[in-house]
Scaffold this motif. Structure first.
Motif, PDB file in Angstrom:
ATOM      1  N   GLY A  64      48.612  28.592  24.306  1.00 42.58           N
ATOM      2  CA  GLY A  64      47.563  29.164  23.488  1.00 42.58           C
ATOM      3  C   GLY A  64      46.872  30.356  24.118  1.00 42.58           C
ATOM      4  O   GLY A  64      45.828  30.790  23.614  1.00 42.58           O
ATOM      5  N   SER A  65      47.443  30.875  25.210  1.00 35.92           N
ATOM      6  CA  SER A  65      46.865  32.022  25.926  1.00 35.92           C
ATOM      7  C   SER A  65      45.430  31.734  26.366  1.00 35.92           C
ATOM      8  O   SER A  65      44.538  32.591  26.280  1.00 35.92           O
ATOM      9  N   ALA A 258      36.748  30.740  20.088  1.00 41.15           N
ATOM     10  CA  ALA A 258      36.182  30.310  18.814  1.00 41.15           C
ATOM     11  C   ALA A 258      36.973  29.115  18.277  1.00 41.15           C
ATOM     12  O   ALA A 258      38.135  28.889  18.657  1.00 41.15           O
ATOM     13  N   LEU A 259      36.342  28.360  17.417  1.00 36.45           N
ATOM     14  CA  LEU A 259      37.037  27.233  16.807  1.00 36.45           C
ATOM     15  C   LEU A 259      38.168  27.731  15.917  1.00 36.45           C
ATOM     16  O   LEU A 259      38.021  28.751  15.236  1.00 36.45           O
ATOM     17  N   PRO A 260      39.306  27.032  15.919  1.00 31.75           N
ATOM     18  CA  PRO A 260      40.399  27.439  15.016  1.00 31.75           C
ATOM     19  C   PRO A 260      39.942  27.426  13.565  1.00 31.75           C
ATOM     20  O   PRO A 260      39.066  26.649  13.176  1.00 31.75           O
ATOM     21  N   GLU A 261      40.532  28.309  12.783  1.00 27.83           N
ATOM     22  CA  GLU A 261      40.139  28.399  11.370  1.00 27.83           C
ATOM     23  C   GLU A 261      40.340  27.073  10.637  1.00 27.83           C
ATOM     24  O   GLU A 261      39.555  26.723   9.760  1.00 27.83           O
ATOM     25  N   ARG A 262      41.375  26.356  11.008  1.00 28.32           N
ATOM     26  CA  ARG A 262      41.690  25.113  10.300  1.00 28.32           C
ATOM     27  C   ARG A 262      41.223  23.884  11.076  1.00 28.32           C
ATOM     28  O   ARG A 262      41.802  22.799  10.928  1.00 28.32           O
ATOM     29  N   TRP A 263      40.175  24.024  11.894  1.00 28.01           N
ATOM     30  CA  TRP A 263      39.804  22.894  12.732  1.00 28.01           C
ATOM     31  C   TRP A 263      39.385  21.647  11.935  1.00 28.01           C
ATOM     32  O   TRP A 263      39.677  20.524  12.368  1.00 28.01           O
ATOM     33  N   ILE A 320      33.535  23.495  22.402  1.00 22.25           N
ATOM     34  CA  ILE A 320      33.648  24.894  21.951  1.00 22.25           C
ATOM     35  C   ILE A 320      32.445  25.271  21.097  1.00 22.25           C
ATOM     36  O   ILE A 320      31.862  26.365  21.243  1.00 22.25           O
ATOM     37  N   ALA A 321      32.056  24.368  20.196  1.00 21.94           N
ATOM     38  CA  ALA A 321      30.902  24.646  19.331  1.00 21.94           C
ATOM     39  C   ALA A 321      29.626  24.809  20.152  1.00 21.94           C
ATOM     40  O   ALA A 321      28.813  25.710  19.893  1.00 21.94           O
ATOM     41  N   LEU A 322      29.430  23.957  21.153  1.00 20.58           N
ATOM     42  CA  LEU A 322      28.241  24.071  22.013  1.00 20.58           C
ATOM     43  C   LEU A 322      28.266  25.358  22.807  1.00 20.58           C
ATOM     44  O   LEU A 322      27.228  26.014  23.000  1.00 20.58           O
ATOM     45  N   GLY A 323      29.455  25.736  23.284  1.00 17.96           N
ATOM     46  CA  GLY A 323      29.570  26.967  24.054  1.00 17.96           C
ATOM     47  C   GLY A 323      29.215  28.196  23.243  1.00 17.96           C
ATOM     48  O   GLY A 323      28.683  29.174  23.774  1.00 17.96           O
ATOM     49  N   LEU A 324      29.490  28.158  21.953  1.00 18.36           N
ATOM     50  CA  LEU A 324      29.165  29.290  21.089  1.00 18.36           C
ATOM     51  C   LEU A 324      27.683  29.342  20.730  1.00 18.36           C
ATOM     52  O   LEU A 324      27.144  30.407  20.419  1.00 18.36           O
ATOM     53  N   ARG A 325      27.005  28.188  20.773  1.00 17.19           N
ATOM     54  CA  ARG A 325      25.610  28.126  20.370  1.00 17.19           C
ATOM     55  C   ARG A 325      24.644  28.284  21.548  1.00 17.19           C
ATOM     56  O   ARG A 325      23.534  28.808  21.377  1.00 17.19           O
TER      57      ARG A 325
END
Length: 426
Positions: A64-65, A258-263, A320-325
């Protein structure tokens, strides 16, 4: 095995016991070393599990790079290994007892190993290698564990459904190869004389898995199992490890991911795949175990690794969500690491008690073993035997001597005609 080697063991399993050819090979692999093979099996299987889960984690990140600080993939793999092997109700049967572990604990781990070549494939040759690996692994799993085969087929079917409309021909081919190998191996097992003999022993020959009573009983049993799993707080260690992973991974250029579009779809698919796999495994086991599927925790392991993976994935989404907020995530990271540490300490306490029980049993077993060998060498053919159970293991003469299985196994082991029930050690 002692008298006829690997061919004798494979023949015995395929023709008489249960049809599990791959199981016979693995039993031979550790059993050829005698008692030492039994003693070292737990450590070796733990290292193999950790190595495979670590390799899958690292390979998935690279595919996933994504990057993570050094040690984070190993932390995640260690936490997954710890809760998978030691959070179950009966650690002895899950981890220390090789006869159970090779079929129900190691089978899903070997299935995970087949994903590594796919995740690392970059060339046409690499993709061909991944296809062959999936086919061979599926064939082995089909002749190793019926329940693990069910999990593999459900997981690969879910992946194929998620790939609809995407240009991932090599992934589809890998899934189909794995499914083909698993189905072929399962057919070899199911049609074997040993499997037929096993069904007759359990009185399930001709019994349909789809009978209403079986389906309803399996549903009640799986509901009970789910209640046990969801109330076992040690599995929070997998969620905590996932949160740490989600907080610390980075994309190209060191940017937050970022969270995947289809998460939401992926999350629902993961949960649904686990539920379907667990229920179908319970259906397969119910015909032989009946209501005891709720207490035979060793057969849960075929889908428990999937459960742990779903928990890690859920934790990663939260991380991931916490990291973005949040601008600063140090406190969350410390809390996640603390949960992992507490879980490991909590899992270690029962292991200490189990170690004491095993040592006590080992002393008694050695004493009785030496006496039986000496008397058999002197020409005795019928000798008394005192059952020495640990963690609810089935010993000869259980139920106060009324159940004689596996007394014939003990008699064969010591070259005796039979053994009799005894309440005292010699």
């Amino acid at each position: 095995m002692r008298d006829e080697g690997l061919p004798g063991m494979v023949g015995k399993f395929y023709l008489k016991d249960n049809g599990r050819i791959a199981n016979a090979v693995l039993v031979w692999a550790y059993g050829r070393f005698g008692v030492a093979g039994q003693q070292w099996f737990g450590l070796v299987s733990c290292v193999v599990t950790l190595g495979i889960v670590w390799a899958v984690t690292v390979s998935a990140l690279r595919r996933g790079s994504l990057t993570a600080p050094r040690g984070v993939p190993l932390l995640v793999a260690s936490m997954v290994t710890a809760v998978f092997l030691f959070a179950t109700p009966n650690t002895y049967k899950t981890f220390y007892w090789p006869a159970s572990s090779v079929s129900h604990t190691m089978a899903p781990v070997l299935a995970c190993a087949a994903a590594v070549p796919l995740l690392r494939a970059r060339s046409r040759g690499g993709r061909r290698c991944a296809l062959v690996t999936a086919l061979v692994t599926g064939l082995c799993l089909g002749t190793l564990s019926e329940e693990a085969s069910v999990v593999v087929l459900v997981v690969l079917s879910a992946v194929l459904l998620l790939l609809v409309g995407q240009r991932r021909a090599h992934v589809r081919g890998w899934c189909l190869a794995g499914m083909a190998g698993t189905v072929a191996g399962t057919l070899v097992l199911y049609t074997s004389p040993g499997a037929s003999s096993r069904r007759k022993r359990f009185g399930t020959d001709g019994v349909s898995f789809l009978a209403p009573d079986s389906l309803l009983g399996s549903l009640r049993g799986f509901g009970h199992i789910l209640g046990t799993l969801l109330t076992t707080w040690a599995y929070l260690g997998a969620v905590a490890a996932g949160i740490l992973l989600g907080l610390l991974i980075r994309g190209p250029g060191g940017r937050r991911v970022a969270l995947p579009e289809r998460w939401p779809l992926l999350s629902c698919a993961g949960v649904l795949t686990f539920l379907v796999s667990g229920y179908l495994c319970t259906v397969v086991a119910y015909s032989a175990f009946g209501e005891s599927v709720t207490t035979s925790s060793r057969i849960w392991n075929d889908y428990l690794l999937l459960y742990v993976a779903v928990l890690v994935g859920a934790g990663a989404v939260v991380g991931i969500a916490l990291g973005l907020r949040l601008h600063r995530t140090g406190a969350v990271q410390a809390a996640g690491a603390g949960v992992c540490a507490v879980v490991c300490l909590a899992l270690a306490v029962p292991l200490g008690r189990l170690e004491h029980d095993m040592r006590v049993r080992a002393v008694k077993w050695d004493r009785q073993d030496q006496w039986l060998r000496a008397r058999a060498a002197d020409g005795d053919r019928v000798l008394p035997y005192k059952p020495l159970s640990v963690s609810g293991m089935v010993e000869p003469f259980r139920h106060h001597g009324r159940k004689v299985w596996p007394a014939t196994c003990v008699a064969d082991y010591y070259h005796l005609e039979r053994i009799t029930y005894s309440l005292k050690l010699p």
